[in-house]
Design a protein around this motif. Structure first.
Motif, PDB file in Angstrom:
ATOM      1  N   ARG A   1      -7.678 -30.445 -28.571  1.00 59.64           N
ATOM      2  CA  ARG A   1      -7.495 -31.709 -29.302  1.00 59.64           C
ATOM      3  C   ARG A   1      -8.535 -31.899 -30.467  1.00 59.64           C
ATOM      4  NH1 ARG A   1      -5.139 -36.908 -29.263  1.00 59.64           N
ATOM      5  NH2 ARG A   1      -4.099 -36.306 -27.294  1.00 59.64           N
ATOM      6  N   GLY A   2      -8.301 -32.142 -31.662  1.00 60.87           N
ATOM      7  CA  GLY A   2      -9.373 -32.389 -32.770  1.00 60.87           C
ATOM      8  C   GLY A   2      -9.492 -30.981 -33.410  1.00 60.87           C
ATOM      9  N   THR A   3      -9.261 -30.046 -33.009  1.00 62.37           N
ATOM     10  CA  THR A   3      -9.763 -28.688 -33.665  1.00 62.37           C
ATOM     11  C   THR A   3      -8.405 -28.551 -34.766  1.00 62.37           C
ATOM     12  OG1 THR A   3      -8.433 -27.355 -32.188  1.00 62.37           O
ATOM     13  CG2 THR A   3     -10.774 -27.589 -31.794  1.00 62.37           C
ATOM     14  N   ALA A   4      -8.636 -27.709 -35.755  1.00 64.47           N
ATOM     15  CA  ALA A   4      -7.999 -27.578 -36.842  1.00 64.47           C
ATOM     16  C   ALA A   4      -6.378 -27.192 -36.645  1.00 64.47           C
ATOM     17  CB  ALA A   4      -8.622 -26.566 -37.915  1.00 64.47           C
ATOM     18  N   ALA A   5      -6.297 -26.035 -35.986  1.00 65.76           N
ATOM     19  CA  ALA A   5      -4.801 -25.893 -35.282  1.00 65.76           C
ATOM     20  C   ALA A   5      -4.347 -27.047 -34.692  1.00 65.76           C
ATOM     21  CB  ALA A   5      -5.139 -24.375 -34.782  1.00 65.76           C
ATOM     22  N   TRP A   6      -4.727 -27.490 -34.200  1.00 67.04           N
ATOM     23  CA  TRP A   6      -4.128 -28.591 -33.244  1.00 67.04           C
ATOM     24  C   TRP A   6      -3.767 -29.622 -33.922  1.00 67.04           C
ATOM     25  CZ3 TRP A   6      -4.787 -33.909 -32.459  1.00 67.04           C
ATOM     26  CH2 TRP A   6      -4.133 -34.355 -31.281  1.00 67.04           C
ATOM     27  N   LYS A   7      -4.562 -30.128 -35.003  1.00 67.57           N
ATOM     28  CA  LYS A   7      -4.274 -30.898 -36.140  1.00 67.57           C
ATOM     29  C   LYS A   7      -3.139 -30.781 -37.006  1.00 67.57           C
ATOM     30  CE  LYS A   7      -8.492 -31.821 -37.556  1.00 67.57           C
ATOM     31  NZ  LYS A   7      -9.575 -32.561 -38.262  1.00 67.57           N
ATOM     32  N   TYR A   8      -3.119 -29.457 -37.504  1.00 65.96           N
ATOM     33  CA  TYR A   8      -2.449 -29.181 -38.584  1.00 65.96           C
ATOM     34  C   TYR A   8      -1.208 -28.168 -38.476  1.00 65.96           C
ATOM     35  CZ  TYR A   8      -6.081 -31.047 -41.067  1.00 65.96           C
ATOM     36  OH  TYR A   8      -7.318 -31.882 -41.633  1.00 65.96           O
ATOM     37  N   PHE A   9      -1.370 -27.426 -37.245  1.00 61.97           N
ATOM     38  CA  PHE A   9      -0.020 -26.768 -37.096  1.00 61.97           C
ATOM     39  C   PHE A   9       1.169 -27.316 -36.844  1.00 61.97           C
ATOM     40  CE2 PHE A   9       2.822 -24.195 -34.516  1.00 61.97           C
ATOM     41  CZ  PHE A   9       3.059 -23.044 -35.564  1.00 61.97           C
ATOM     42  N   GLY A  10       0.997 -28.359 -36.080  1.00 65.20           N
ATOM     43  CA  GLY A  10       2.474 -29.102 -35.624  1.00 65.20           C
ATOM     44  C   GLY A  10       2.676 -30.351 -36.530  1.00 65.20           C
ATOM     45  N   ASP A  11       2.056 -30.442 -37.736  1.00 73.58           N
ATOM     46  CA  ASP A  11       2.167 -31.759 -38.357  1.00 73.58           C
ATOM     47  C   ASP A  11       3.514 -31.733 -38.800  1.00 73.58           C
ATOM     48  OD1 ASP A  11       2.223 -33.574 -40.797  1.00 73.58           O
ATOM     49  OD2 ASP A  11      -0.012 -33.435 -40.788  1.00 73.58           O
ATOM     50  N   PHE A  12       4.200 -32.983 -38.634  1.00 75.85           N
ATOM     51  CA  PHE A  12       5.821 -33.284 -39.212  1.00 75.85           C
ATOM     52  C   PHE A  12       5.866 -32.793 -40.823  1.00 75.85           C
ATOM     53  CE2 PHE A  12       4.204 -37.559 -39.683  1.00 75.85           C
ATOM     54  CZ  PHE A  12       4.546 -37.633 -41.020  1.00 75.85           C
ATOM     55  N   ARG A  13       5.039 -32.890 -41.477  1.00 71.19           N
ATOM     56  CA  ARG A  13       5.115 -32.476 -42.842  1.00 71.19           C
ATOM     57  C   ARG A  13       5.411 -30.962 -43.145  1.00 71.19           C
ATOM     58  NH1 ARG A  13      -0.040 -35.895 -44.767  1.00 71.19           N
ATOM     59  NH2 ARG A  13      -0.786 -34.963 -42.927  1.00 71.19           N
ATOM     60  N   ASP A  14       5.024 -30.106 -42.220  1.00 70.71           N
ATOM     61  CA  ASP A  14       5.287 -28.762 -42.128  1.00 70.71           C
ATOM     62  C   ASP A  14       6.668 -28.438 -42.319  1.00 70.71           C
ATOM     63  OD1 ASP A  14       2.439 -28.885 -41.668  1.00 70.71           O
ATOM     64  OD2 ASP A  14       2.662 -28.071 -39.621  1.00 70.71           O
ATOM     65  N   GLY A  15       7.525 -29.361 -41.894  1.00 71.32           N
ATOM     66  CA  GLY A  15       8.991 -29.182 -41.765  1.00 71.32           C
ATOM     67  C   GLY A  15       9.609 -29.189 -43.267  1.00 71.32           C
ATOM     68  N   LEU A  16       8.891 -29.857 -44.071  1.00 71.62           N
ATOM     69  CA  LEU A  16       9.228 -29.816 -45.448  1.00 71.62           C
ATOM     70  C   LEU A  16       9.332 -28.505 -46.278  1.00 71.62           C
ATOM     71  CD1 LEU A  16       7.329 -33.331 -46.378  1.00 71.62           C
ATOM     72  CD2 LEU A  16      10.169 -32.834 -45.926  1.00 71.62           C
ATOM     73  N   LEU A  17       8.556 -27.676 -45.586  1.00 73.44           N
ATOM     74  CA  LEU A  17       8.712 -26.216 -46.037  1.00 73.44           C
ATOM     75  C   LEU A  17       9.399 -25.132 -45.426  1.00 73.44           C
ATOM     76  CD1 LEU A  17       6.000 -27.366 -47.268  1.00 73.44           C
ATOM     77  CD2 LEU A  17       5.026 -25.222 -47.406  1.00 73.44           C
ATOM     78  N   ALA A  18      10.443 -25.692 -44.796  1.00 77.53           N
ATOM     79  CA  ALA A  18      11.297 -24.956 -43.726  1.00 77.53           C
ATOM     80  C   ALA A  18      11.840 -23.855 -44.948  1.00 77.53           C
ATOM     81  CB  ALA A  18      12.332 -25.695 -43.196  1.00 77.53           C
ATOM     82  N   GLY A  19      12.429 -24.225 -45.931  1.00 82.90           N
ATOM     83  CA  GLY A  19      13.322 -23.428 -46.920  1.00 82.90           C
ATOM     84  C   GLY A  19      12.317 -22.498 -47.312  1.00 82.90           C
ATOM     85  N   GLN A  20      11.294 -22.782 -47.940  1.00 82.39           N
ATOM     86  CA  GLN A  20      10.113 -21.864 -48.400  1.00 82.39           C
ATOM     87  C   GLN A  20       9.947 -20.724 -47.292  1.00 82.39           C
ATOM     88  OE1 GLN A  20       6.453 -21.492 -47.685  1.00 82.39           O
ATOM     89  NE2 GLN A  20       5.605 -22.360 -49.414  1.00 82.39           N
ATOM     90  N   VAL A  21       9.559 -21.122 -46.264  1.00 78.39           N
ATOM     91  CA  VAL A  21       9.206 -20.042 -45.257  1.00 78.39           C
ATOM     92  C   VAL A  21      10.298 -18.924 -44.807  1.00 78.39           C
ATOM     93  CG1 VAL A  21       9.704 -21.324 -42.898  1.00 78.39           C
ATOM     94  CG2 VAL A  21       7.732 -19.583 -43.178  1.00 78.39           C
ATOM     95  N   LEU A  22      11.588 -19.795 -44.712  1.00 77.78           N
ATOM     96  CA  LEU A  22      12.655 -18.740 -44.641  1.00 77.78           C
ATOM     97  C   LEU A  22      12.879 -17.851 -45.622  1.00 77.78           C
ATOM     98  CD1 LEU A  22      15.351 -21.080 -43.069  1.00 77.78           C
ATOM     99  CD2 LEU A  22      14.520 -19.241 -41.780  1.00 77.78           C
TER     100      LEU A  22
END
Length: 292
Positions: free
Chosen positions: A7-28
């Motif tokens: 909790r509180g480290t960078a990967a914990w804070k950012y990897f699962g951020d719901f805004r990541d889903g907005l790049l779903a098409g890009q990553v595919l």
């Protein structure tokens, strides 16, 4: 050595951020731009029938490494490596393997990049210290997955050079063309979802895909991007930033943390998962994760 993902480290804070889903098409698109990945998903995946489920399974698998604890991560790493050993075939007269080191590393790289891009577009860019910590933690995840040390750039600056060089070598291919058409025409996931909403979802995904792809690659794919498009995207990103930034990181990542923990349990109890969904599509049943 990277600090553990807690909790509180960078990967914990950012990897699962719901805004990541907005790049779903890009990553595919970036994933299937790689010729080995293209062959693998063509021969061993149902991504043309349901690309979003494939991407969600990939994310669910990686959520174990970030949020599922060391023991769960080791089990998942072994499972993925075992599954992908069977993904072989012939493409262009040459044999390929889903464990091709360069392709395997590339898929991991696309997923490492997503949270950083999501914050740049829809949040606040990571500071230098956050980038250093985040990338060091995701390098450790890559090692656990079996990505070779020589395929893991040593720091974020080297990673960006590697990522840019890879994208510079890609061009339009049949898998990307098929993916665009699939996003436009794929059936809605549940019958009760209004058709108009699902059509809007497709338009939004294609718009965000065009908005967030590297501009030079977008041009090579023949995707138009106008000044008016940029204005619309800037407004959209501003609203996402205003509405989401005040939400604490613990809430922005809560869904992925629960998915990670739930997947650890399901990996240990595959019968329970199959009973829950009433068909043989549980963890380990279909390899639609990572390179699949």
């Amino acid at each position: 050595m990277a600090p553990p993902i807690v909790r509180g480290t960078a990967a914990w804070k950012y990897f699962g951020d719901f805004r990541d889903g907005l790049l779903a098409g890009q990553v595919l698109v970036l994933q299937v731009a790689h010729p080995v990945v293209t062959a693998g998903v063509r021969d061993h995946s149902n991504y043309t029938e349901d690309p979003w489920t494939r991407l969600m399974r990939t994310g669910a698998s990686l959520s174990i490494y970030v949020y599922g604890g060391d023991a769960g991560a080791r089990v998942e790493a072994a499972r993925l490596r075992s599954l992908h050993r069977t993904f072989t075939g012939v493409s262009g007269g040459r044999r390929y393997s889903a464990l091709d080191p360069a392709a395997y590393a590339w898929v991991h790289a696309t997923l490492v990049k997503v949270p950083v891009d999501a914050q740049r577009f829809f949040g606040h860019p990571l500071s230098t210290s956050e980038l250093d910590e985040y990338y060091a933690q995701m390098r450790d995840v890559g090692r656990m997955l079996g990505v070779r040390e020589q395929d893991l750039p040593p720091d974020w600056a080297a990673f960006e050079r590697y990522h840019d060089a890879m994208v510079a070598g890609f061009d339009l291919n049949p898998a990307i063309t098929t993916l665009f058409e699939t996003i436009r025409t794929v059936d809605k996931p549940v019958s009760w979802l209004p058709d108009s909403w699902w059509r809007l979802h497709a338009r939004v995904q294609l718009f965000l895909l065009r908005a967030t792809l590297p501009p030079e690659f977008r041009a090579r794919l023949g995707l138009q991007w106008t000044v008016a498009d940029q204005r619309r995207f800037t407004r959209f990103a501003r609203w996402v930033r205003l509405l989401s930034t005040p939400i604490p990181a613990g809430l922005r990542t809560a869904h992925m943390r629960w998915i990670g923990k739930l997947n650890v349990w399901f990996r240990a109890h595959p019968r329970a998962y199959r009973l829950l969904i009433r068909h043989d599509n549980g963890p380990g049943a279909r390899p639609d994760t990572h390179l699949s």
